[in-house]
Design a protein around this motif. Sequence first.
Motif, PDB file in Angstrom:
ATOM      1  N   HIS A 401       0.882  -1.167   0.000  1.00 36.40           N
ATOM      2  CA  HIS A 401       0.000   0.000   0.000  1.00 36.40           C
ATOM      3  C   HIS A 401       0.918   1.215   0.000  1.00 36.40           C
ATOM      4  CE1 HIS A 401      -3.711  -2.198   0.793  1.00 36.40           C
ATOM      5  NE2 HIS A 401      -3.159  -2.815   1.831  1.00 36.40           N
ATOM      6  N   HIS A 464      -7.113   0.474  -4.957  1.00 39.37           N
ATOM      7  CA  HIS A 464      -7.402   0.436  -3.527  1.00 39.37           C
ATOM      8  C   HIS A 464      -8.207   1.665  -3.111  1.00 39.37           C
ATOM      9  CE1 HIS A 464      -3.713  -2.362  -2.590  1.00 39.37           C
ATOM     10  NE2 HIS A 464      -4.504  -2.844  -3.526  1.00 39.37           N
ATOM     11  N   LEU A 469     -10.199   2.468   0.194  1.00 36.94           N
ATOM     12  CA  LEU A 469      -9.065   2.718   1.094  1.00 36.94           C
ATOM     13  C   LEU A 469      -8.757   4.212   1.126  1.00 36.94           C
ATOM     14  CD1 LEU A 469      -5.846   0.479   1.265  1.00 36.94           C
ATOM     15  CD2 LEU A 469      -6.345   2.522   2.614  1.00 36.94           C
TER      16      LEU A 469
HETATM   17 CU   LIG Z   1      -3.365   0.159  -0.999  1.00 33.75          CU
END
Ligand SMILES: [Cu+2]
Length: 500
Positions: A401, A464, A469
């Motif tokens: 991430h 994401h 996210l």
């Molecule tokens: Cu991510």
Amino acid sequence: MRRGVAAAVGVAAALALVGGCGVPLSVSSVTAPDDFDTPLPVPPLAPSQVAADGTRTFHLTAQEGTTQFVDGVDTPTWGFDGDLLGPTLRASRGEQVTVEVRNELPEPTSVHWHGMHLPAAMDGGPHQPVDPGDVWRPTWRVDQPAATLWYHPHPHGRTEEHVYRGMAGFFLLDDPAAPDVGLPHEYSVDDVPVVVQDKNLDDDGTLDLDGGEVGVLGSLVTANGVHGAHLAVTTERVRLRLLNGSTGRTYSFGFADDRTFLQVASDGGLLPAPVEATRVRLSPGERAEVVVTMAPGETVRLRSFRPDLGRIAAGFAMGANDEFDVLELRAAEALAASPQVAEVLTTLEPLQAADADVTRTFSVSGREINGRRMDLSRIDETVEVGATEIWEVRNDDAVPHNVHVHDVQLRVLDIDGDAPPAALGGLKDTVYLEPRRTYRLIMRFEDYTDPDVPYMLHCHLLLHEDEGLMAQFVVVESGEAAVDGPQRARPPAGSSHDHG
Ligand SMILES: [Cu+2]
């Protein structure tokens, strides 16, 4: 149509990722260009008009177009003022800027000024959509150090696709008061912006949007939109402003002969001193400015080596196996002399843990921050203007991430308690989060408050982000409360917004 063996392997690898199966470590899913004979196109500097009051106004039109990533294959793409990518906006510290953003796409978009310190209503996130046919006119005063910033769409749930289709451009900031530290600075001559993006094409030549855990990992890696470009170098030293404009791929840039270069800047501006390096890792959204020295007549390629993504889950690749050349530098037989890069580039305010008023913790996992997905009507954090805060961000997954915080340029205090490497010692707005590590980030919130319009905090792996996210924070006056609720989805106050 050039879906060769390598591209097919890429698809197989992506499918294997979805299923969580093993991927042979030797497999690279990237297609090498046939040659590097296409001159690198450098985005033109966007024209602007300066009004009597000093306001500098740019115009950007988001539009559909066509690009040939592969010779003879027309691929529908999107761009600003053209078929792909966008012109370079350039402004100086202290200037009031206005950008007139016109949307000629068939769907709503937005334009976010990535890395810019500005009022939330001007930020261009999911609360400032621009409908087809509409014009949005954000305006703000540039007040931050010289830096390589960029702009890209940020529409709710659609960011990955908009950026992947080609919507991205540079926004360079200059600081006329900063001392000359010997950096090459002639735009497109010895100071060259390079945005790197990866694409996959379907058999019909259209962009393939299917991806795995980190989204699309394209087999065609492009520099300023070209797969297989070269830069004609005419000076002893050249400054490359590298932008990872990809949606999911992390690069580890260096040169094919492993030569040392100087990293002179990170996301938000100059590093305190040049960092001698052979690699610079950039996750999506991150930038680095590097200065490389060339010998007359030589050729060397900018390469992305296998990136160290940290302790990722066994059996996953996520681009960690990919090594490929991005751009060829071709030096002329005679090179103009370049100045020597100074040993001190800038002085950054020492920000230490003891300076912080507030500490917040953020666990990043799956598509959630602290167990919650993005909700446009929910304010997750309320920050008081003037506060210095530590944001302790942990990647609780075994997959990559990163984290991007709007409005501020932050500093990395430590990583699992250890001081960050020198390359992460400057101003940052986007930080790669290695699996199972904790990053303490320190930042100060200044100037702008708005209890009604939030800034974003999110993963810049754009799949994401789109899948949730992301979180929202407002910056308020001391004692002021955030305004919650669905009313915040209306157009922002303070920026004009009309139907063109
Ligand atoms: Cu991510």
